[in-house]
Motif scaffolding. Structure first.
Motif, short mmCIF file in Angstrom:
data_model
loop_
_atom_site.label_atom_id
_atom_site.label_comp_id
_atom_site.label_asym_id
_atom_site.label_seq_id
_atom_site.Cartn_x
_atom_site.Cartn_y
_atom_site.Cartn_z
N GLN A 1 0.83 -1.20 0.00
CA GLN A 1 0.00 0.00 0.00
C GLN A 1 0.87 1.26 0.00
OE1 GLN A 1 -3.24 -0.29 -0.43
NE2 GLN A 1 -3.04 -2.53 -0.37
N THR A 2 1.79 1.35 0.95
CA THR A 2 2.63 2.55 1.05
C THR A 2 3.84 2.50 0.15
OG1 THR A 2 3.92 1.62 2.88
CG2 THR A 2 1.90 2.79 3.45
N LYS A 3 4.12 1.28 -0.38
CA LYS A 3 5.30 1.06 -1.21
C LYS A 3 6.59 1.46 -0.48
CE LYS A 3 2.75 1.53 -5.52
NZ LYS A 3 2.59 0.09 -5.64
N GLN A 4 6.62 1.12 0.81
CA GLN A 4 7.78 1.39 1.65
C GLN A 4 8.23 0.11 2.33
OE1 GLN A 4 9.34 4.40 1.92
NE2 GLN A 4 7.89 5.25 0.43
N ASN A 5 9.50 0.08 2.71
CA ASN A 5 10.05 -1.05 3.47
C ASN A 5 9.99 -0.74 4.96
OD1 ASN A 5 10.89 -3.14 1.67
ND2 ASN A 5 12.47 -1.75 0.90
N GLU A 6 9.48 -1.70 5.71
CA GLU A 6 9.51 -1.60 7.17
C GLU A 6 10.72 -2.38 7.68
OE1 GLU A 6 7.00 -3.19 11.06
OE2 GLU A 6 6.07 -3.22 9.07
N HIS A 7 11.61 -1.72 8.38
CA HIS A 7 12.83 -2.37 8.86
C HIS A 7 12.48 -3.35 9.98
CE1 HIS A 7 16.61 -2.84 11.13
NE2 HIS A 7 17.17 -2.74 9.94
N LEU A 8 12.97 -4.59 9.86
CA LEU A 8 12.68 -5.62 10.85
C LEU A 8 13.92 -5.99 11.68
CD1 LEU A 8 10.44 -8.05 8.75
CD2 LEU A 8 9.69 -6.26 10.31
N TYR A 9 15.06 -6.21 11.01
CA TYR A 9 16.22 -6.73 11.75
C TYR A 9 17.46 -6.50 10.90
CZ TYR A 9 18.67 -9.79 15.05
OH TYR A 9 19.51 -10.28 16.02
N VAL A 10 18.61 -6.44 11.56
CA VAL A 10 19.86 -6.26 10.85
C VAL A 10 20.91 -7.20 11.44
CG1 VAL A 10 20.57 -4.35 12.35
CG2 VAL A 10 21.61 -4.61 10.08
N PHE A 11 21.67 -7.85 10.54
CA PHE A 11 22.84 -8.63 10.92
C PHE A 11 24.09 -7.80 10.62
CE2 PHE A 11 19.71 -11.96 10.18
CZ PHE A 11 19.92 -12.82 11.25
N GLU A 12 24.98 -7.73 11.55
CA GLU A 12 26.17 -6.90 11.37
C GLU A 12 27.27 -7.68 10.65
OE1 GLU A 12 27.18 -5.50 15.22
OE2 GLU A 12 25.53 -4.04 15.29
N LYS A 13 26.89 -8.34 9.60
CA LYS A 13 27.85 -9.04 8.74
C LYS A 13 27.15 -9.34 7.42
CE LYS A 13 28.83 -13.28 9.63
NZ LYS A 13 29.24 -14.57 10.24
N ASN A 14 27.92 -9.66 6.46
CA ASN A 14 27.39 -9.97 5.13
C ASN A 14 26.99 -11.44 5.08
OD1 ASN A 14 26.73 -10.06 2.50
ND2 ASN A 14 28.77 -9.60 1.69
N LEU A 15 25.67 -11.70 5.00
CA LEU A 15 25.16 -13.08 5.01
C LEU A 15 24.45 -13.41 3.70
CD1 LEU A 15 23.57 -13.35 8.59
CD2 LEU A 15 25.79 -14.22 7.83
N HIS A 16 24.54 -14.68 3.36
CA HIS A 16 23.75 -15.17 2.23
C HIS A 16 22.45 -15.75 2.79
CE1 HIS A 16 22.60 -16.95 -1.52
NE2 HIS A 16 22.62 -18.18 -1.01
N ILE A 17 21.38 -14.92 2.77
CA ILE A 17 20.09 -15.35 3.32
C ILE A 17 19.43 -16.34 2.36
CG2 ILE A 17 17.81 -14.60 4.08
CD1 ILE A 17 19.93 -13.60 5.92
N ILE A 18 19.01 -17.46 2.87
CA ILE A 18 18.33 -18.48 2.07
C ILE A 18 16.82 -18.32 2.15
CG2 ILE A 18 17.91 -20.95 1.84
CD1 ILE A 18 20.75 -21.36 2.94
N SER A 19 16.33 -18.09 3.37
CA SER A 19 14.88 -18.04 3.57
C SER A 19 14.58 -17.27 4.83
CB SER A 19 14.32 -19.48 3.68
OG SER A 19 12.95 -19.45 3.98
N CYS A 20 13.49 -16.49 4.81
CA CYS A 20 13.04 -15.83 6.03
C CYS A 20 11.53 -15.67 5.99
CB CYS A 20 13.73 -14.49 6.23
SG CYS A 20 13.45 -13.29 4.95
N SER A 21 10.91 -15.59 7.16
CA SER A 21 9.47 -15.48 7.26
C SER A 21 9.12 -14.79 8.58
CB SER A 21 8.82 -16.87 7.21
OG SER A 21 7.42 -16.78 7.28
N ILE A 22 8.04 -14.02 8.58
CA ILE A 22 7.60 -13.30 9.78
C ILE A 22 6.22 -13.82 10.17
CG2 ILE A 22 6.50 -11.42 8.49
CD1 ILE A 22 7.47 -9.50 10.67
N ASN A 23 5.96 -13.86 11.48
CA ASN A 23 4.66 -14.37 11.93
C ASN A 23 3.56 -13.34 11.72
OD1 ASN A 23 5.34 -12.56 13.94
ND2 ASN A 23 4.62 -13.87 15.62
N ASN A 24 2.33 -13.76 11.95
CA ASN A 24 1.17 -12.92 11.64
C ASN A 24 1.15 -11.64 12.48
OD1 ASN A 24 -1.36 -12.66 10.15
ND2 ASN A 24 -2.35 -12.82 12.15
N GLU A 25 1.63 -11.71 13.73
CA GLU A 25 1.62 -10.55 14.60
C GLU A 25 2.84 -9.66 14.43
OE1 GLU A 25 -1.02 -13.54 15.69
OE2 GLU A 25 1.17 -13.75 15.75
#
Length: 819
Positions: free
Chosen positions: A15-39
């Protein structure tokens, strides 16, 4: 990736076409998969800790390559390790149904590259405001969902998991439904003839990892499962071909009990340009797409005949944003461009489809496009107008189907089926019995497969509709749809008997006709026939559509006459009786009153669609009221031709026509056809003589030589009862002669072998010395006095009328003037 070589995880808001910041890792990672719960309080992340080169250089053999974490993000607090393994793991939170209150428990799926899936139950404790933390209770409860699988697909919208496990030479497709009550149930199992030995695990809709998918693609199944709102369940699978430049793919229509395998021969192309077939779910269609080569839209609802599937090549098959890139279909009508990371909504373009219909030259393409436009696109007046215009221009170019029949049957199906559950399995959707043609460039083979086994109780939505489809295949087969063959046979059996009844009907009201048939029922009717007459009486004009206000509304456009066509009414009654019986056999739970209304709506819509065609054609050629003459215009001749094709289509389907159709058709025939052709059409039943038309013809046309020939030819062809009723409107010696001759014949036939007494002398209107005529008129007068009179309601027809007519006719033949 941030400037400081950090890895940020955000949630994009459409709707807002914006990113909501959730979390940050202080290193360069190769993320394979992530998911957030309903709440939005917990985040699950799976990533690769190091590459193989890093592992070799830093001697990290004792450290797990992949790590899966569960992170509290509201507030940012604890981090819990769920998995620390050397195999890749995908994560997916489950979501309750919309409107459900925030849960104190979240459920998370972990899908392992080691070919198993398990569910974690995560209990949380609420703190101040909306902050929650994971309950500190040791290990999280978990349960095994599936094991030994080689393929899995996540259905995000319906919270379903499809997966395949090897089973001897075949494979088994299973489905697990995750319910809002925090349980999961194995709800479906189906055996598929797909070889899955030595295949690597393939995951669909669990996120996209380009590097991994490129490595897995050549060793895993290119397969997707699609469902539709109407209870369709399809398995789409791309197969390996031993022939270069040949593509093979199968569609398992599990809700129908068969699969179709398609072999497509490609044009010459470079080997590096060939990509695997991508499948897309368009709800009513499944699309098999090979960029730069073809786009095959397969009909899910009616897959039995290939003529309802669109096979597009060249520019017709081009989708600009999706050229030469791997794509996925995460849910209905959505396509993910895996290379660019873009998500597209996909739909069939109304304008492009109509353009394709207008320029198509093959019947299979025309029929597929017409079926798609009528049943898939939104039914609007503008769309109908364009389709009717195309039909009127292509009546003679479609050789394997009748476009008028297809328009009426498909439009009726589209209008009626949403009203009542399971009506789509009972009403016809096409005018064709079968299709013997082929789709150029495509070879298709069909195999019968076993039906899926469902295990559920009191399920609603998709599973209930799928179960209904399977029950229909299991117990009724393909012969469940209503067909006009039975109606046509009964109508032909009744036609001779009905014709004699209808001639007598013209002298009396419809109610009296019903009593008349009851008086003779012991000899020629059954209880079923009496029911047909009752239906004909009940649906005399289908009051929903054809009312006086209806005729007043359209009188300026299409001059349909407000009249009673008893033969069409009887055909309508027969259709009503058969359709009611058909629906009652399969929809007993609906109730008689509802079925009566469905049948009434069906017949009303049928007549309305015929009038809709006529209205658009009338408007296109700018015609006005029909006046009887021999000066028909080119537009009137075109409309007459189209009405003749409507009549042909109606006869082919044994379908009733709107009241006034035959009158208007005959009126245009009089204007457009030469006399000998007109009479030929009448003799062969193409044009039908109606009381309204014949009466207007006799009254409106003057008595020129040409008009006299027409009137005389028409009068000589009238059925006896109709002729007695309308001849009075033609004040002409020829007509008077016919009436007199008929009168004498009827009197003498009624007299029979009776001998009349001595003739009674009577003063004649004109002194006549011709003794045979004197004797005849006196004998006729004597018979009349004995009470034998065939024309009780025609007082002007008597012996004196016969005498005067004979004298006038004789004088005319002698060329003498009568005074």
């Amino acid at each position: 990736q941030g400037n400081q070589r950090n890895t940020h995880i955000g949630l994009y808001d459409l709707q807002t076409k914006q990113n909501e910041h959730l979390y940050v890792f202080e290193k360069n990672l190769h993320i394979i998969s992530c998911s957030i719960n309903n709440e939005r309080t917990l985040l699950a992340v799976s990533f690769c800790q190091y590459t193989e080169e890093e592992r070799a250089s830093q001697l990290l053999q004792s450290v797990s390559k992949y790590l899966t974490l569960l992170i509290e993000i509201h507030p940012i607090n604890n981090v819990r390790v769920l998995k620390a393994v050397d195999s890749c793991v995908r994560v997916q939170f489950l979501y309750p149904v919309e409107g459900r209150n925030a849960s104190r428990e979240s459920r998370l799926l972990l899908v392992s590259e080691d070919k198993y899936i398990e569910q974690f139950d995560i209990h949380v404790v609420a703190e101040e405001e909306h902050k929650v933390v994971i309950q500190k209770s040791g290990q999280l409860p978990r349960a095994k969902v599936a094991d030994d699988l080689v393929w899995a697909q996540w259905d995000m919208m319906e919270q379903r998991l499809f997966y395949i496990v090897p089973k001897e030479s075949k494979s088994t497709l299973r489905c697990v439904q995750f319910c809002p009550d925090e349980n999961f149930n194995s709800i479906m199992e189906s055996n598929l003839d797909i070889a899955v030995n030595d295949t690597q695990l393939k995951l669909v809709n669990f996120g996209y990892d380009y590097c991994q998918d490129q490595d897995v693609a050549s060793k895993s199944l290119n397969l997707q499962v699609f469902t539709s709102k109407a209870g369709g369940l399809c398995v789409c699978c791309s197969l390996v071909s031993d022939t270069p430049h040949e593509i093979i793919y199968s569609i398992y229509f599990l809700h129908k009990g068969y699969n179709k395998t398609f072999t497509v021969s490609l044009e010459r192309t470079e080997s590096h340009q060939l990509k695997e077939v991508a499948f897309m779910n368009l709800d009513y269609y499944v699309a098999a797409y090979l960029p730069g080569q073809f786009l095959h839209l397969l009909n899910i609802q009616h897959p039995d005949m290939l003529c309802y599937s669109l096979f597009l090549t060249g520019e017709d098959a081009k989708m600009d944003p999706l050229q030469n890139c791997p794509i996925r279909c995460p849910w209905v009508s959505a396509v993910l461009d895996c290379g660019a990371g873009s998500l597209y909504n996909v739909s069939i373009s109304d304008s492009a489809l109509l353009q394709f219909l207008q320029r198509s030259k093959r019947d299979c393409e025309r029929l597929a496009a017409l079926h798609c436009a009528l049943l898939y696109l939104q039914h609007t007046e503008n769309l109908e107008m364009q389709i009717i215009q195309w039909i009127s221009e292509n009546l003679s170019t479609c050789h394997s189907f009748n476009p008028i029949q297809e328009f009426i049957i498909a439009s009726l199906y589209c209008r009626m089926c949403p009203e009542t559950q399971n009506l789509d399995k009972l009403l016809p959707y096409t005018s064709l019995h079968d299709w013997t043609g082929d789709v150029p460039g495509v070879l298709c083979t069909t195999d019968i497969i076993s039906l899926p086994v469902l295990e559920f109780q009191n399920s609603r939505g998709f599973w209930e509709k799928l179960n209904s489809n399977l029950e229909s295949v299991k117990y009724a087969g393909p012969h469940l749809h209503y067909h006009s063959n039975m109606l046509r046979r009964q109508w032909h059996n009744l036609s001779e008997e009905v014709r004699s009844i209808l001639f007598g009907l013209l002298f009396c009201s419809f109610g009296y006709f019903y009593l008349f048939t009851n008086q003779r029922e012991e000899r020629r009717t059954t209880a079923y026939l009496r029911n047909i007459f009752e239906n004909a009486k009940k649906y005399v004009l289908v009051s929903i559509i054809f009312t006086p206000s209806y005729f007043a509304q359209y009188a300026r456009l299409v001059p349909l006459f407000e009249e009673e066509d008893y033969q069409q009414q009887l055909l309508m009654g027969l259709m009503v009786a058969q359709l009611k019986d058909h629906l009652m056999r399969h929809l007993q739970y609906v109730g008689k009153q509802k079925i009566d209304q469905v049948v009434l709506d069906y017949v009303a819509n049928l007549l309305n669609l015929v009038h809709r065609i006529m209205k658009e054609v009338w408007r296109r050629y700018q015609l006005h009221s029909c006046i009887f003459c021999f000066r028909g215009s080119a537009g009137e001749f075109a409309v007459f031709h189209i009405m003749s094709r409507i009549l042909e289509a109606a006869n082919g389907m044994c379908m009733p026509l709107p009241p006034g159709f035959h009158t208007l058709h005959l009126g245009l025939g009089v204007r457009c056809l030469p006399l000998h052709t007109l009479l030929h059409y009448i003799d062969n039943g193409i044009l039908q003589l109606t009381e309204t038309c014949v009466r207007k013809l006799l009254k409106d046309l003057d008595d020129t030589e040409q008009n006299e020939k027409l009137k005389f030819s028409i009068v000589m062809r009238l059925p006896e009862a109709l002729g007695q009723k309308v001849r009075q409107y033609w004040n002409h010696p020829i007509n008077a002669n016919l009436i007199a001759r008929k009168y004498v014949k009827l009197l003498l036939e009624k007299l029979g072998n009776k001998q009349c007494s001595r003739p009674i002398p009577e003063r004649l209107s004109v002194p006549v010395e011709f003794l045979p005529l004197n004797y005849l008129t006196n004998m006729l007068a004597e018979i009349e006095n004995q009470g034998v009179h065939p024309y009780e309601n025609r007082d002007h027809v008597n012996a004196r009328f016969v005498e005067e007519t004979a004298l006038k006719h004789t004088m005319a033949l002698l060329g003498l003037k009568y005074s």
